[in-house]
Design a protein around this motif. Structure first.
Motif, mmCIF file in Angstrom:
data_model
loop_
_atom_site.group_PDB
_atom_site.id
_atom_site.type_symbol
_atom_site.label_atom_id
_atom_site.label_comp_id
_atom_site.label_asym_id
_atom_site.label_seq_id
_atom_site.Cartn_x
_atom_site.Cartn_y
_atom_site.Cartn_z
ATOM 1 N N LYS C 227 0.886 -1.210 -0.121
ATOM 2 C CA LYS C 227 -0.021 0.174 0.057
ATOM 3 C C LYS C 227 0.923 1.364 0.083
ATOM 4 O O LYS C 227 0.510 2.184 -0.650
ATOM 5 N N VAL C 302 -9.215 4.301 -7.897
ATOM 6 C CA VAL C 302 -9.005 4.108 -6.330
ATOM 7 C C VAL C 302 -9.862 5.348 -5.859
ATOM 8 O O VAL C 302 -10.439 5.190 -4.545
ATOM 9 N N PHE C 303 -10.450 6.201 -6.529
ATOM 10 C CA PHE C 303 -10.945 7.424 -5.799
ATOM 11 C C PHE C 303 -12.588 7.218 -6.018
ATOM 12 O O PHE C 303 -13.107 6.662 -6.998
ATOM 13 N N LYS D 227 -14.266 12.539 -7.942
ATOM 14 C CA LYS D 227 -13.036 11.771 -7.999
ATOM 15 C C LYS D 227 -12.003 12.716 -8.220
ATOM 16 O O LYS D 227 -11.028 12.598 -7.487
ATOM 17 N N ASN D 230 -11.323 14.661 -4.868
ATOM 18 C CA ASN D 230 -10.309 13.630 -4.124
ATOM 19 C C ASN D 230 -8.839 13.445 -4.349
ATOM 20 O O ASN D 230 -8.266 13.226 -3.524
ATOM 21 N N LEU D 251 -5.378 8.101 2.396
ATOM 22 C CA LEU D 251 -6.593 8.596 2.064
ATOM 23 C C LEU D 251 -6.668 9.989 1.403
ATOM 24 O O LEU D 251 -5.749 10.730 2.077
ATOM 25 N N ILE D 265 -13.193 7.953 1.946
ATOM 26 C CA ILE D 265 -13.103 6.908 1.638
ATOM 27 C C ILE D 265 -14.008 6.452 0.532
ATOM 28 O O ILE D 265 -14.941 6.108 0.776
ATOM 29 N N PRO D 266 -13.718 6.613 -0.790
ATOM 30 C CA PRO D 266 -14.528 6.652 -1.721
ATOM 31 C C PRO D 266 -15.573 5.404 -1.666
ATOM 32 O O PRO D 266 -15.014 4.187 -1.428
ATOM 33 N N THR D 295 -7.443 3.232 9.307
ATOM 34 C CA THR D 295 -7.268 2.625 7.763
ATOM 35 C C THR D 295 -6.413 1.202 7.990
ATOM 36 O O THR D 295 -6.666 0.244 7.163
ATOM 37 N N TRP D 300 -10.858 0.049 5.290
ATOM 38 C CA TRP D 300 -11.049 1.459 4.625
ATOM 39 C C TRP D 300 -9.965 2.033 3.996
ATOM 40 O O TRP D 300 -9.567 2.978 4.419
ATOM 41 N N THR D 301 -9.521 1.735 2.764
ATOM 42 C CA THR D 301 -8.225 2.390 2.122
ATOM 43 C C THR D 301 -8.676 2.476 0.725
ATOM 44 O O THR D 301 -9.544 1.993 0.155
ATOM 45 N N VAL D 302 -7.699 3.287 0.028
ATOM 46 C CA VAL D 302 -7.666 3.239 -1.261
ATOM 47 C C VAL D 302 -6.692 2.577 -2.154
ATOM 48 O O VAL D 302 -6.864 2.319 -3.282
#
Lengths: 303, 303, 303, 303
Positions: C227, C302-303, D227, D230, D251, D265-266, D295, D300-302
């Protein structure tokens, strides 16, 4: 060569440059000046004045005023101002904000805008009326009681002065202003808007060539202080082309965007040249050519 | 005041500073020098030399050499070098790479490392042996045939020279080197490693105070060229404290990290002072104090 | 939308950009590549690969290699590399030397040249053969034993590499290299000269989308480490246009001057696109358009 | 892990950091806040809200407001704002004036002060009342009609605001303000002085996780616009530590000197954490630790 002959040679050398270049367009009332004018005056230490061309036409002194406010502050309290301003060349116009920020609000030298604002701020704190005190000095030394600021130029500068305001607020954010931003800007604009002739400016600056002695024989600066103001002029007086200027002219000098340049030849006298069109360095192109020729043909140099 | 008296006063003024500060630690063989030494020599235009203290001890001339290589290149081909090097103060040590990069590989002035590398590169292209040509000039003007580079210092600098190599490669990336990086570095290191006394350096630099005339009466530089080299020394000769130096001393000068400072008083003579410990500006602290006092007590100044 | 359809849309969107822009002219052997080529490969986490266009033509991976050397160093010793390299965007190409100098030789991030040199230096110290270790990883993950460096490209880069040498010497001057400048440059050039196809690169990078798991099921990075490498790619992976790239594409990505771009869609897969002509930001213009369209038409973002 | 458990872990992880660091001392009324407070709220896309600690205490949103003004301007006229503001990370705090100057008054991104001033200026031109429009959005989305600016904080900022004034005047000098400096500063200060709780902010920001859809089901932004906002948050939202923040938290997030951080967190939801003491990067140290832990323990991560 006689001074009058050297002046003729200087005028000849400047002729191709007169009117070439740009005017200070960001100050509307300066942008309207006829760019084809040229004048030069030499005031000798013995008080004699030689002139050529439009040496008796008044123009906006702009940054040339900064030499006089610095001299007045040094006269009043000696070295103290250097706690708030350095005396190094700035190197690069784009660095001005960067340097002011990195050096915690202490301007590089008293002749860049930031430093001149601090000097004016100090002079105002010392005298209660910085621009009035400057005007009075100019009147006394030039012998002309009608020397004054041009209110049109001052107003014009105030309106266009966002960049100067940005600098003043940045100084204030670092606590390097005693008065308010509004006050220092008002004083600064009034000082830059002084309208004088080459003859008047050469006479007004003569004390810098006479070890600090004014027209009435009193001492504004000590000999050592006068030498030091000259040294700062030589290294920092012509914006970012101080090196180029020293190389070609070799004299302590201060230029202004009104097209004037004041140059000091210690123990000899003071030269003031004016022609409104500015070269790429922001100093009068014809003025630079005239001073280059004058120092070549006279023996008035420092190196 | 007589020169000998002014020299005494200079030595007195410098005394508290002798040994204070740091040595040039990045060059191992300089870091071993005894920091408590102090010497000064004044060579007058008429050839007379006055000395005090350790004026006959040899030290590493380092950047003082840059004045001589510049003079030799200007002597050989006049203004051409300025197409590759500017003559403005650099303003800020941290700007050196930034400026070189933004100004497309054209160094700010011939006295910062980048500029001196270009000058040495040009001298090498002109002579085939830059450091040899410099050594020969030094020998002739000082009248001492044994003046030479210290191979220990040169080796020591080569090993520690990553920063100089970085500058040279950046110059090469912009096409501003004629020779190879290795070649210019070798020549540069040899020139900086010259070992000379105050007396020898003062004599060697005398042509700068004599409108370009060498010891044998021949002309290395024209009067105009000599004035211009002096002007560049005044605005750019003492690293990032050129303004401070001009303010306190008021003379064209070039300092080196070996602790030497060479100062020119046009039409009067040349001063060379040496004391190894460096002040915060990278110039000899005691040397600066000595020159400050000397110009105050003699009448040898330019402003 | 199906991946194959999204690939078609991506190719259509890229078509007007293919061949527009400049090649990496400073590396002679890259300047000769036909700019009208375009290829793209998508490797899904489940191992499926979809390709379009010239996805099986090899090109010079250049800076894309930096993601893999970083991953290998993080795999070997976790967070230690961050003591020598930061992970912030650099902001401005002209700042690179300034920042490296002001930040005492600690590069801004592992993807600018200075940072990549430090990572390669560390990988070489850890493995004894940085470029060999990288090549082996590439071979294993792509399943192609003939993946190798192009010696012509490597030689070509070495000859043109004065700027990289300048950076390496500046790093060395701050003590931020373990090996010699020559060694790190050799390794760096060999790693950049790797020649691979879109298909091979997409497969090689798949571990970044699979929480660090390699093709053989072993773990190169922990999920957390994977990550984090992705995060650094997103903020720093595309030179000075990381913000623009994140805005338009919204994926962690690394571009190279060979025209390739590798993008990671965590838990989905990896995209690799290639077209040699570079846009003003230094990344492939057609590649950027293709990724922009691919993320718009697929739901891989990812967004 | 359940959200409530992840919140507990986040609180535990933050505990050692709560109260450590400095308050935003340049704004007197913020300097008086009790630094030992900590609150966190998670709003899920389905409208559920989970809170812990002081999640219902109001604090000064400061720069978090910049995300909302940007969203409103993008909602009103799409991409137009990017003609006046870039979207690249700024790299270095000291570069802010330098970059603004070198890039002719076009701020680096909408989240540095210069960029936020331009966004507010545009919003004011579009709505006639930028801070009112923002306040109304905040009230509607949080469901709390008493959300408002703290006049004490606003006054306090105005008085201390020389640096912001400097930036605004520099923007004006480049013609990048539509309204007057006074007007944009008034609006900017009012927007920063909004006082809200973690719960309210999390709800207000939920549209960024829901492809632009507001609480009432209407669309403020298109999915593509959401998006992109973000993406700009991720690369530029946390001052000069955007890279560090992305590395640790991964994030899109925006921090404020009041100690709040809003993270998106989209397709999952929005987290808002608050603790007043700021770490060296200018963001809440405890807030950063809490988000890092959250996270890690939630999925909850991207990246």
């Amino acid at each position: 060569m006689e001074i009058t002959d050297a002046l003729l040679r200087a005028q000849e050398a400047a002729a191709p440059e007169v009117g070439r270049g740009r005017l200070a367009e960001y100050i509307p009332s300066l942008a309207g000046v006829d760019p084809h004018q040229f004048g030069m005056a030499i005031a000798s230490c013995d008080g004699e004045v030689h002139v050529i061309g439009d040496a008796d036409v008044r123009f906006s002194v702009q940054s040339i005023s900064k030499v006089f406010t610095l001299a007045m502050v040094v006269a009043a309290e000696g070295e103290k101002i250097w706690e708030r301003v350095s005396r190094e060349p700035s190197g690069n116009p784009f660095n001005s904000f960067l340097q002011l920020d990195q050096e915690a609000g202490r301007p590089r030298n008293p002749f860049i805008n930031a430093g001149a604002l601090v000097v004016t701020d100090r002079l105002h704190a010392l005298t209660g009326d910085a621009s009035g005190a400057l005007r009075d000095l100019m009147r006394r030394e030039s012998g002309r009681a009608d020397v004054d600021s041009d209110p049109e130029v001052a107003r014009s500068e105030l309106e266009a002065g966002h960049r100067t305001l940005a600098v003043a607020h940045l100084l204030a954010s670092y606590g390097n202003l005693e008065g308010s931003v509004e006050q220092v800007i008002d004083q600064y604009v009034a000082q830059c808007a002084l309208s004088m002739t080459c003859r008047e400016l050469a006479l007004a600056g003569l004390f810098l060539a006479r070890d600090g002695v004014l027209a009435d024989g009193s001492q504004l600066l000590t000999a050592r202080q006068a030498k030091r103001v000259n040294a700062v002029m030589l290294t920092c007086g012509t914006y970012d082309s101080a090196g180029e200027f020293a190389y070609r002219v070799g004299l302590p000098a201060k230029s202004g965007v009104g097209g004037g340049i004041l140059a000091v030849i210690p123990d000899r006298g003071v030269a003031c040249v004016w022609s409104p069109a500015l070269g790429p360095s922001g100093s009068s192109a014809a003025g630079l050519a005239a001073l280059d020729a004058f120092t070549t043909f006279s023996d008035w140099t420092v190196f």
